[in-house]
Enzyme design. Sequence first.
Site, short mmCIF file in Angstrom:
data_model
loop_
_atom_site.label_atom_id
_atom_site.label_comp_id
_atom_site.label_asym_id
_atom_site.label_seq_id
_atom_site.Cartn_x
_atom_site.Cartn_y
_atom_site.Cartn_z
N SER A 22 0.83 -1.21 0.00
CA SER A 22 0.00 0.00 0.00
C SER A 22 0.87 1.26 0.00
CB SER A 22 -0.89 0.01 1.23
OG SER A 22 -1.68 1.16 1.25
N LYS A 47 -3.45 2.21 -2.30
CA LYS A 47 -3.07 3.18 -1.26
C LYS A 47 -4.21 3.28 -0.24
CE LYS A 47 -1.15 7.05 0.38
NZ LYS A 47 0.03 6.74 1.16
N SER A 48 -3.87 3.37 1.04
CA SER A 48 -4.89 3.38 2.10
C SER A 48 -6.01 4.36 1.78
CB SER A 48 -4.25 3.74 3.44
OG SER A 48 -3.26 2.78 3.76
N ALA A 72 6.79 10.98 4.71
CA ALA A 72 5.69 11.42 5.55
C ALA A 72 4.64 11.99 4.61
CB ALA A 72 6.15 12.46 6.56
N CYS A 130 0.58 3.27 10.13
CA CYS A 130 1.31 4.36 9.51
C CYS A 130 1.82 5.31 10.61
CB CYS A 130 0.39 5.11 8.55
SG CYS A 130 1.11 6.62 7.94
N LYS A 166 -2.50 -4.50 9.28
CA LYS A 166 -1.08 -4.26 9.01
C LYS A 166 -0.40 -3.71 10.25
CE LYS A 166 1.99 -2.05 5.67
NZ LYS A 166 2.00 -1.34 4.39
N GLY A 247 9.26 -5.07 3.96
CA GLY A 247 10.22 -4.18 4.61
C GLY A 247 11.59 -4.46 4.04
N GLY A 248 11.98 -3.69 3.03
CA GLY A 248 13.34 -3.80 2.49
C GLY A 248 13.59 -4.95 1.55
C1 LIG Z 1 5.82 6.72 0.02
C2 LIG Z 1 5.26 5.64 0.87
C3 LIG Z 1 3.88 5.63 1.13
C4 LIG Z 1 3.32 4.63 1.94
N1 LIG Z 1 1.98 4.65 2.15
C5 LIG Z 1 1.39 3.66 2.88
C6 LIG Z 1 -0.02 3.61 3.07
O1 LIG Z 1 -0.77 4.45 2.57
N2 LIG Z 1 -0.52 2.60 3.81
C7 LIG Z 1 0.26 1.63 4.36
O2 LIG Z 1 -0.26 0.71 5.00
N3 LIG Z 1 1.60 1.64 4.19
C8 LIG Z 1 2.18 2.63 3.47
N4 LIG Z 1 3.57 2.63 3.28
C9 LIG Z 1 4.37 1.55 3.85
C10 LIG Z 1 4.62 0.43 2.83
O3 LIG Z 1 3.40 -0.15 2.44
C11 LIG Z 1 5.54 -0.69 3.40
O4 LIG Z 1 4.96 -1.24 4.53
C12 LIG Z 1 6.94 -0.20 3.74
O5 LIG Z 1 7.38 0.75 2.82
C13 LIG Z 1 7.97 -1.32 3.83
O6 LIG Z 1 8.18 -1.98 2.62
P1 LIG Z 1 9.40 -1.61 1.58
O7 LIG Z 1 10.67 -1.54 2.36
O8 LIG Z 1 9.38 -2.69 0.54
O9 LIG Z 1 9.04 -0.30 1.01
C14 LIG Z 1 4.15 3.62 2.50
C15 LIG Z 1 5.53 3.66 2.24
C16 LIG Z 1 6.10 4.63 1.44
C17 LIG Z 1 7.59 4.66 1.19
#
Ligand SMILES: Cc1cc2nc3c(=O)[nH]c(=O)nc-3n(C[C@H](O)[C@H](O)[C@H](O)COP(=O)(O)O)c2cc1C
Lengths: 309, 268
Positions: A22, A47-48, A72, A130, A166, A247-248
């Site tokens: 998301s 997206k949420s 943010a 979040c 989540k 996460g990563g």
């Molecule tokens: C720009 C951005 C926007 C995000 N928006 C949301 C969101 O709207 N809802 C949510 O549950 N997580 C959101 N996340 C978190 C991601 O879904 C994910 O849990 C987190 O980035 C870890 O995964 P990654 O390291 O592969 O990015 C967001 C992350 C980023 C970087």
Amino acid sequence: MGLEFKTVFCGKKFPNPAVLPSGFLGVNAEVLLRVLDEGGAGAVTMKSIGLVEREGNPNPTVVPWEHGVINAVGLPTPGIENLNDEWQGLNGRMDRVIASILGGSFEDFEEVAKAVAVHKPALIEPNISCPHAKGHGQAFGLRAEDAAKVTEKVKNAVGKIPVMPKMTPQAHDIGEVAKACVDAGADAICAINTVGPGMLINIEARAPVLANKRGGLSGPAIKPIGVRCVYDIYEATGGEVPILGMGGISHGRDLIEYAMAGASMYGIGTAIHYTRDLDVFGDVLGETEKWMNQEGVKNLKDVVGVAHK
Amino acid sequence: MDNHVIVKIKKIEQECSDIKTFWFEQELNASPGQFVMVWLPGIDEKPFTLSSIGNESAISVQKRGIFTEKMHKLKEGDEFGVRGPFGHGFHFGKTTKPLLVGGGCGNANLTALAEMLAEHGKKPAYVLGARTADLLPYEKRLEKISDLYITTDDGSKGEKGFTTQKVEELLGKEGFDCVFACGPEVMLVPLLEVCKKKGIECQFSLERFMKCAVGLCGECCINGKLVCVEGPVFDKKHLEQLTELGKFARTKSGKLVDLGEYSKGNKC
Ligand SMILES: Cc1cc2nc3c(=O)[nH]c(=O)nc-3n(C[C@H](O)[C@H](O)[C@H](O)COP(=O)(O)O)c2cc1C
Ligand SMILES: Cc1cc2nc3c(=O)[nH]c(=O)nc-3n(C[C@H](O)[C@H](O)[C@H](O)COP(=O)(O)OP(=O)(O)OC[C@H]3O[C@@H](n4cnc5c(N)ncnc54)[C@H](O)[C@@H]3O)c2cc1C
Ligand code: FES
């Protein structure tokens, strides 16, 4: 890529376990379908979605740094009223779509869940994690009671659609929060949302880089935290509950670590930035397949949770 | 350049009544059409294309709202942050007889392109349009490096009318092989029709609301294409598929709205 990646998660079938998390690439139907069709992801998360329109924070909101991304965005959302074009665009493909929902109160969650359930997504993912939108997200995910209450409200609102809250890595005991959600009816657990909040300061400007000053970290820097969280959740839920781990994850080896910790689907978000295109899903799966061939692993399922033995 | 570099304003030029150019000493390994995110700490961060590329770089800012008004209050010696360059610029390697068409602040990246083309010995033809004479930027710079044609909606300078009329006339006479354009979409949509009708290749630079600029947030989508990384310059083949062009855009919340509602206060 073939049969070894076919995935059943909460009784739902996906061609592979790679998921767009998301918040990446928004709610736009056309781009989400590209992630499925061109990128080859097994599922995409919207997206949420909130009850009412939110603009989110001023910029800078998303900034890459040496070891990942700090963001943010502040949960911008068109609001459920303004998503008709997107539902129309996704019509017929909702079996591959996970709908993330946000709320500022238990009642908000219930109401959004009800409105979203009408469109029959594969899963519904309450965002209780979040870290950068005041009174939202993480505000409901730090304490087991709150997380359980959101889960229960959403569960009651959506009928048969599986619910997957989540988790936030900021919870003192993420295993306990996850267990409480499962006891309240959660069908699966998603972990993790971003870590932090953290801060980057631009030393020439003598100021924090993000307009919101504080933001959540994602990308390579947080992988060890995500893997540990998934491990904790698997342990706390007796390995019985499906976990969407993230996460990563940037390479096949990262995905396999998450599998061994106990996840059976895998989110790939920030890594899109390193390759700057959607091929990242196919690439990560390809690398995973190569490792499996080398190790004689026939099905990815065979390594899920093996690090617990 | 992932992180913001803080640059000092070396020179400020008033291009026309509502556009100022800010020169700063920072070599950005960029090509015309690419853009940077400009940061005023404590205020906001917004996308601007490079209006000059070289040892010294420049951005040109049209006054529209809070951010651009703050930019216009800056003095020589003041500082701002930039990160970038981002996106794909114009592909001008193949063209031998280019026609450039710019409206309002859309002339910023086209002026950088015109300079680059002139340096490569491909002096372009340039149709420079604005609503009135006092809104025409870059005239002096462009006179030296291009065959310049000016149009204004009210006829206060150059020919009265729209850029597209002039373009149709020019395409009928001379053997241009590619149209490069940037400007408001009310100009780009008919221009695309002209290029289709005449069977001529074209590349347009587009704008959509931007946040991350690195292809993560999805804010800048037009028909599922990410303007920040897959654009901002699109070629004819892609432009023809963009049904949202001239019709819809996404606001800061991600809501899809009519272009008119999106660009309220958009004077470009
Ligand atoms: C720009 C951005 C926007 C995000 N928006 C949301 C969101 O709207 N809802 C949510 O549950 N997580 C959101 N996340 C978190 C991601 O879904 C994910 O849990 C987190 O980035 C870890 O995964 P990654 O390291 O592969 O990015 C967001 C992350 C980023 C970087
Ligand atoms: C790739 C790209 C290149 C650009 N290059 C230039 C340039 O060279 N010169 C120039 O004057 N302007 C350029 N712009 C537009 C510029 O970003 C906006 O004029 C500026 O952000 C307006 O901010 P504001 O606070 O003054 O106005 P606001 O009142 O906030 O907005 C006025 C209008 O500006 C646009 N806008 C506002 N915020 C953004 C944003 N974050 N991203 C995109 N558009 C926005 C919208 O159309 C909006 O209706 C470019 C935009 C893009 C996407
Ligand atoms: S601005 Fe974020 S994806 Fe383009």
